[in-house]
Design an enzyme around this catalytic site. Sequence first.
Site, PDB file in Angstrom:
ATOM      1  N   HIS A  18      24.675   9.248  35.015  1.00 43.09           N
ATOM      2  CA  HIS A  18      25.731  10.046  34.396  1.00 43.09           C
ATOM      3  C   HIS A  18      26.576  10.786  35.437  1.00 43.09           C
ATOM      4  CE1 HIS A  18      23.164   9.833  30.498  1.00 43.09           C
ATOM      5  NE2 HIS A  18      23.924   8.777  30.662  1.00 43.09           N
ATOM      6  N   HIS A  41      26.009  -0.731  25.954  1.00 44.33           N
ATOM      7  CA  HIS A  41      24.690  -0.356  25.413  1.00 44.33           C
ATOM      8  C   HIS A  41      24.680   1.167  25.314  1.00 44.33           C
ATOM      9  CE1 HIS A  41      24.027  -4.360  27.025  1.00 44.33           C
ATOM     10  NE2 HIS A  41      22.912  -4.445  26.322  1.00 44.33           N
ATOM     11  N   GLU A 115      26.476  -0.318  20.097  1.00 48.61           N
ATOM     12  CA  GLU A 115      25.020  -0.098  19.994  1.00 48.61           C
ATOM     13  C   GLU A 115      24.460  -1.053  18.937  1.00 48.61           C
ATOM     14  OE1 GLU A 115      22.460   1.620  21.523  1.00 48.61           O
ATOM     15  OE2 GLU A 115      21.246   0.698  19.953  1.00 48.61           O
ATOM     16  N   GLY A 141      26.230  -5.773  22.435  1.00 51.13           N
ATOM     17  CA  GLY A 141      27.203  -5.444  23.481  1.00 51.13           C
ATOM     18  C   GLY A 141      27.589  -6.652  24.320  1.00 51.13           C
ATOM     19  N   ASP A 161      24.403  -0.983  30.458  1.00 48.19           N
ATOM     20  CA  ASP A 161      23.188  -0.168  30.608  1.00 48.19           C
ATOM     21  C   ASP A 161      22.114  -0.611  29.617  1.00 48.19           C
ATOM     22  OD1 ASP A 161      21.443   1.879  31.258  1.00 48.19           O
ATOM     23  OD2 ASP A 161      22.501   3.393  30.085  1.00 48.19           O
TER      24      ASP A 161
HETATM   25  N1  SAM Z   1      23.977   4.128  27.911  1.00 49.09           N
HETATM   26  C1  SAM Z   1      23.123   5.130  27.290  1.00 49.09           C
HETATM   27  C2  SAM Z   1      23.239   6.416  28.061  1.00 49.09           C
HETATM   28  O1  SAM Z   1      23.428   6.388  29.296  1.00 49.09           O
HETATM   29  O2  SAM Z   1      23.157   7.482  27.440  1.00 49.09           O
HETATM   30  C3  SAM Z   1      21.688   4.695  27.223  1.00 49.09           C
HETATM   31  C4  SAM Z   1      21.476   3.357  26.628  1.00 49.09           C
HETATM   32  S1  SAM Z   1      19.807   2.824  26.515  1.00 49.09           S
HETATM   33  C5  SAM Z   1      19.318   2.590  28.156  1.00 49.09           C
HETATM   34  C6  SAM Z   1      20.040   1.172  25.939  1.00 49.09           C
HETATM   35  C7  SAM Z   1      20.515   1.073  24.495  1.00 49.09           C
HETATM   36  O3  SAM Z   1      20.920  -0.279  24.259  1.00 49.09           O
HETATM   37  C8  SAM Z   1      19.457   1.363  23.455  1.00 49.09           C
HETATM   38  O4  SAM Z   1      19.951   2.349  22.565  1.00 49.09           O
HETATM   39  C9  SAM Z   1      19.257   0.037  22.698  1.00 49.09           C
HETATM   40  O5  SAM Z   1      19.027   0.223  21.309  1.00 49.09           O
HETATM   41  C10 SAM Z   1      20.584  -0.642  22.929  1.00 49.09           C
HETATM   42  N2  SAM Z   1      20.592  -2.121  22.900  1.00 49.09           N
HETATM   43  C11 SAM Z   1      19.603  -2.992  23.189  1.00 49.09           C
HETATM   44  N3  SAM Z   1      20.074  -4.256  23.189  1.00 49.09           N
HETATM   45  C12 SAM Z   1      21.400  -4.169  22.919  1.00 49.09           C
HETATM   46  C13 SAM Z   1      22.456  -5.121  22.828  1.00 49.09           C
HETATM   47  N4  SAM Z   1      22.233  -6.426  23.014  1.00 49.09           N
HETATM   48  N5  SAM Z   1      23.697  -4.674  22.539  1.00 49.09           N
HETATM   49  C14 SAM Z   1      23.948  -3.344  22.364  1.00 49.09           C
HETATM   50  N6  SAM Z   1      22.998  -2.400  22.436  1.00 49.09           N
HETATM   51  C15 SAM Z   1      21.740  -2.806  22.724  1.00 49.09           C
END
Ligand code: SAM
Length: 275
Positions: A18, A41, A115, A141, A161
């Site tokens: 961040h 993500h 998401e 994503g 991410d």
């Molecule tokens: N980017 C966020 C942050 O920095 O606050 C954290 C994201 S977390 C590491 C990853 C997220 O991706 C999770 O909420 C998960 O549910 C979601 N996720 C998993 N596979 C995904 C996909 N194929 N497309 C979009 N989201 C996905």
Amino acid sequence: MNYRHTYHAGNFADVAKHLALVGVLLHLKKKDTPFAVIDTHAGRGLYDLSGSEAERTGEAKAGIARLRDLRIEDAPPLLAAYLEVARGWGETRYPGSPLIAARLLRPQDRLVAIEKHPDEFAALKRALQPYPRARAVGGDGYEQLPALLPPPERRGVVLIDPPYESENDFADAARAAATAIRKFATAILLIWFPVKAKAEADRFCGEVIAAGAGKALRVDIVVDNPPRDGKARLSSAGLLVMNPPYGFDTEMTRALDAIAPLLGSNGEVVRLTAT
Ligand code: SAM
């Protein structure tokens, strides 16, 4: 899809990621022309650090909570800007990447936050409601990214991410980065990755660099004593920054150096070249 970021929000890796996101956004804001932020993500947007999930892992306590006594006036500029945003929801709540971006957008800028998990998406939608320039999109994503590129603004940042919970995640992230570079060559790309095995992380970085972006930096952060709750916890994470803005490496190094004594961390920013 078992991963829930609530267990990890505000940990050392989130802090470094961040910080970089804020650094990039501040650079984009130096010009009046609009930019787009695409968060592939996004997560749920806002995290409860007093809830049972965060308590169970103790990761936020060993991360953002250790920066609580840092005075914004004494911090180097990037760290000060990050702390100001990160503290915007009080001590027990921590903003994720989409909320950090939404908070920093100007009226001419735009955020698309994707998401996949339905519950996380519902929370994300609620979290972004106050921000008219931010759009939450439910779905995959990786699948949605190509159609969003290049954005009409032709300036911006793509944050990739994923949770790296499956073996395919490194390959999928590298493919998404290659797509972003091909379709939006001037994009600033931020690609987060865990460092569980050095060789795997190095190979991943090499693969992304070979996809052809001009300049690239690798930001690494390692902590001495990650919290444990019976499970081994991540102690090292990285971020690839493709097309980093001028001066970003110096600002990031200063910020990482300032948090190192508090987090028990070692941060490094290295310029990468294709081999
Ligand atoms: N980017 C966020 C942050 O920095 O606050 C954290 C994201 S977390 C590491 C990853 C997220 O991706 C999770 O909420 C998960 O549910 C979601 N996720 C998993 N596979 C995904 C996909 N194929 N497309 C979009 N989201 C996905």
